[in-house]
Design a protein around this motif. Sequence first.
Motif: not given
Length: 152
Positions: A82-96, A98-107
Motif C-alpha cells: 500500500s505504501g501508506k506506512w513506507g516502502k519496505t518491510i523495515s519501514d512498515v514494522i518500525y512505523a510509528d 504499528q508494531f509496538p514491540g518493535a519500536s516501544s521505547k521501553s523495549c
Amino acid sequence: NGYISSQYASIGPVPAAAVDAKEESAALSASGNETSAAPSYVISATEDEIYLMAACVAMEAGDDSYEDKLAVASCIVNRVKSGKWGKTISDVIYADGQFPGASSKSCIKATKDALSGSNNIGDYLYFKSAKHASTGSYSSYKIVGGNCFYKK
C-alpha cells in the motif's frame, strides 16, 4: 550382510561423472531450464528483512496457529504494497504505532540496558510463559512478569 539371487535384483544406471556447479549452471542456461536461486516474492525483501519480519510475526502471533502467523505476515506485506506506512518491510514494522514491540521505547531501553550489562534474571538460559511452566521439573526458576526463567 545378506545375499539374494541375481534374478531378483538388477543394478540401476551407473551414475555419470560429477559435474562442476558452473558447468551445470551453464548447461541449464543453454537448455533454457535454468532455475532461479531466489524465490519470487510479491515485494522485495532482503535476508535481514525476512528475519525481521519473522521476528515480528512471532512477536504478534506467538504460539498461535500457522494460519494466524500467515495472517500477520500477510498484513505486513499488504502494508508494504500500500505504501501508506513506507516502502519496505523495515519501514512498515518500525512505523510509528504499528508494531509496538518493535519500536516501544521501553523495549529499546531494556535491550540497550541488557547489552550494557544490566540483568534481572541471573544466569538462566530458558524461559516460557509462567502459565505453561512446569516449575516442579526445573532445578531452579524465577518468575518475572508473565514469564518463568529456569534451569533444567
